[in-house]
Design a protein around this motif. Structure first.
Motif, mmCIF file in Angstrom:
data_model
loop_
_atom_site.group_PDB
_atom_site.id
_atom_site.type_symbol
_atom_site.label_atom_id
_atom_site.label_comp_id
_atom_site.label_asym_id
_atom_site.label_seq_id
_atom_site.Cartn_x
_atom_site.Cartn_y
_atom_site.Cartn_z
ATOM 1 N N UNK A 72 32.564 -13.069 -10.318
ATOM 2 C CA UNK A 72 33.481 -12.406 -9.390
ATOM 3 C C UNK A 72 34.881 -12.222 -9.964
ATOM 4 N N UNK A 73 35.087 -12.672 -11.179
ATOM 5 C CA UNK A 73 36.412 -12.634 -11.769
ATOM 6 C C UNK A 73 36.775 -11.273 -12.337
ATOM 7 N N UNK A 74 37.969 -11.185 -12.923
ATOM 8 C CA UNK A 74 38.425 -9.915 -13.483
ATOM 9 C C UNK A 74 37.833 -9.673 -14.870
ATOM 10 N N UNK A 75 38.091 -8.490 -15.386
ATOM 11 C CA UNK A 75 37.697 -8.171 -16.753
ATOM 12 C C UNK A 75 36.425 -7.365 -16.815
ATOM 13 N N UNK A 76 36.187 -6.709 -17.949
ATOM 14 C CA UNK A 76 34.972 -5.915 -18.143
ATOM 15 C C UNK A 76 33.727 -6.778 -18.003
ATOM 16 N N UNK A 77 32.632 -6.181 -17.539
ATOM 17 C CA UNK A 77 31.415 -6.941 -17.293
ATOM 18 C C UNK A 77 30.861 -7.554 -18.579
ATOM 19 N N UNK A 100 22.051 -10.585 -11.466
ATOM 20 C CA UNK A 100 22.888 -9.548 -10.856
ATOM 21 C C UNK A 100 24.057 -9.177 -11.766
ATOM 22 N N UNK A 101 24.554 -10.145 -12.525
ATOM 23 C CA UNK A 101 25.621 -9.845 -13.480
ATOM 24 C C UNK A 101 25.085 -8.965 -14.608
ATOM 25 N N UNK A 102 23.864 -9.246 -15.060
ATOM 26 C CA UNK A 102 23.229 -8.391 -16.068
ATOM 27 C C UNK A 102 23.021 -6.982 -15.508
ATOM 28 N N UNK A 103 22.565 -6.891 -14.266
ATOM 29 C CA UNK A 103 22.381 -5.577 -13.631
ATOM 30 C C UNK A 103 23.689 -4.798 -13.558
ATOM 31 N N UNK A 104 24.768 -5.488 -13.246
ATOM 32 C CA UNK A 104 26.075 -4.834 -13.219
ATOM 33 C C UNK A 104 26.401 -4.265 -14.590
ATOM 34 N N UNK A 105 26.074 -5.042 -15.638
ATOM 35 C CA UNK A 105 26.310 -4.568 -16.998
ATOM 36 C C UNK A 105 25.472 -3.350 -17.328
ATOM 37 N N UNK A 165 16.159 2.875 -16.344
ATOM 38 C CA UNK A 165 17.020 1.843 -15.746
ATOM 39 C C UNK A 165 16.170 0.710 -15.196
ATOM 40 N N UNK A 166 15.807 -0.234 -16.084
ATOM 41 C CA UNK A 166 14.860 -1.286 -15.730
ATOM 42 C C UNK A 166 15.335 -2.123 -14.577
ATOM 43 N N UNK A 167 16.632 -2.112 -14.300
ATOM 44 C CA UNK A 167 17.145 -2.943 -13.231
ATOM 45 C C UNK A 167 16.882 -2.396 -11.845
ATOM 46 N N UNK A 168 16.222 -1.233 -11.719
ATOM 47 C CA UNK A 168 16.056 -0.657 -10.389
ATOM 48 C C UNK A 168 14.712 -0.988 -9.773
ATOM 49 N N UNK A 169 13.675 -1.162 -10.593
ATOM 50 C CA UNK A 169 12.356 -1.410 -10.024
ATOM 51 C C UNK A 169 11.889 -2.836 -10.302
ATOM 52 N N UNK A 170 11.818 -3.175 -11.592
ATOM 53 C CA UNK A 170 11.281 -4.473 -11.945
ATOM 54 C C UNK A 170 12.149 -5.637 -11.535
ATOM 55 N N UNK A 171 13.391 -5.380 -11.132
ATOM 56 C CA UNK A 171 14.300 -6.470 -10.826
ATOM 57 C C UNK A 171 14.602 -6.605 -9.347
#
Length: 225
Positions: free
Chosen positions: A86-91, A144-149, A213-219
């Motif tokens: 939840x902090x600042x900075x690029x993912x 979820x952090x990986x998905x954000x990336x 975008x593997x983060x949309x179905x398998x995740x």
């Protein structure tokens, strides 16, 4: 009655405020050296210099003692991960920080976490279920952090975020099976090499044909760790 200036011939008990801490330290050392199954409650209270009543005041059973040790560390890890996520900075920077932080936390508590890794299969029932739920929350937060990336284009999308998460956390969690403290690297150094491999493996391929975008179905399903 005892003579003035002499000590009664009984074991000195731990100060009240340190009893729980002593129980956890004694149990961790005994579980690591003798194994969870081979360690009795009596051996734990003797090593901790407390009574059985004190142990059962804090922990309902030996299995609850073991799971409590791990769950408290897991709660610390989860709070630290949430603060980074939840902090600042690029993912990309937050992902590197999250990976490095779990390495540092694991290295600081390697004995306790190794005991849990070796003994978790012996625990069932309510305590095991609660531990799995809490571990799943940690995995989901990391994923979820990986998905954000992935959505930001900082992490490759041809590999599922769940696969990425399990690969790194499993590699770190299983280090105890092959790591030797008398080897050329410390546990922390090994962990940071895993971080280097993890971060390097996240980079999107330079040439990619129609990445999915593997983060949309398998995740969408929750982690099963």
């Amino acid at each position: 009655m005892t003579a003035a200036g002499t000590e009664p011939l009984t074991r000195r008990r731990a100060p009240r405020g340190s009893a729980r801490r002593n129980i956890v330290a004694a149990a961790t050392e005994l579980f690591a050296r003798r194994g969870y199954e081979a360690t009795s409650v009596q051996e734990i209270v003797a090593a901790a210099a407390v009574t059985k009543g004190a142990l059962y005041h804090w922990f309902g059973s030996k299995s609850e003692l073991l799971t409590s040790i791990y769950r408290e560390l897991l709660a610390e890890q989860t709070a630290r991960l949430r603060e980074i996520a939840d902090g600042p900075g690029p993912v990309g920077e937050r992902l590197r920080a999250a990976a490095a932080d779990v390495v540092e936390h694991t290295a600081a508590h390697v004995d306790e976490l190794t005991v849990w890794a070796r003994s978790a299969h012996l625990i069932d029932g309510e305590h095991a279920d609660a531990t799995r739920r809490e571990r799943r929350r940690y995995h989901d937060l990391f994923r979820d952090l990986v998905l954000e990336g992935q959505r930001a284009g900082a992490v490759r999308t041809d590999v599922s975020a769940t696969v990425i998460t399990h690969t790194f956390l499993s590699a770190l969690g299983n280090t105890h099976t092959w790591f030797h403290p008398d080897g050329p690297l410390t546990f922390t150094e090994v962990g940071h090499q895993l971080v280097a491999l993890f971060v390097g493996g996240l980079r999107p391929p330079e040439e990619s044909s129609s990445p999915t975008p593997a983060g949309t179905a398998g995740d969408r399903s929750r982690s099963t760790a």
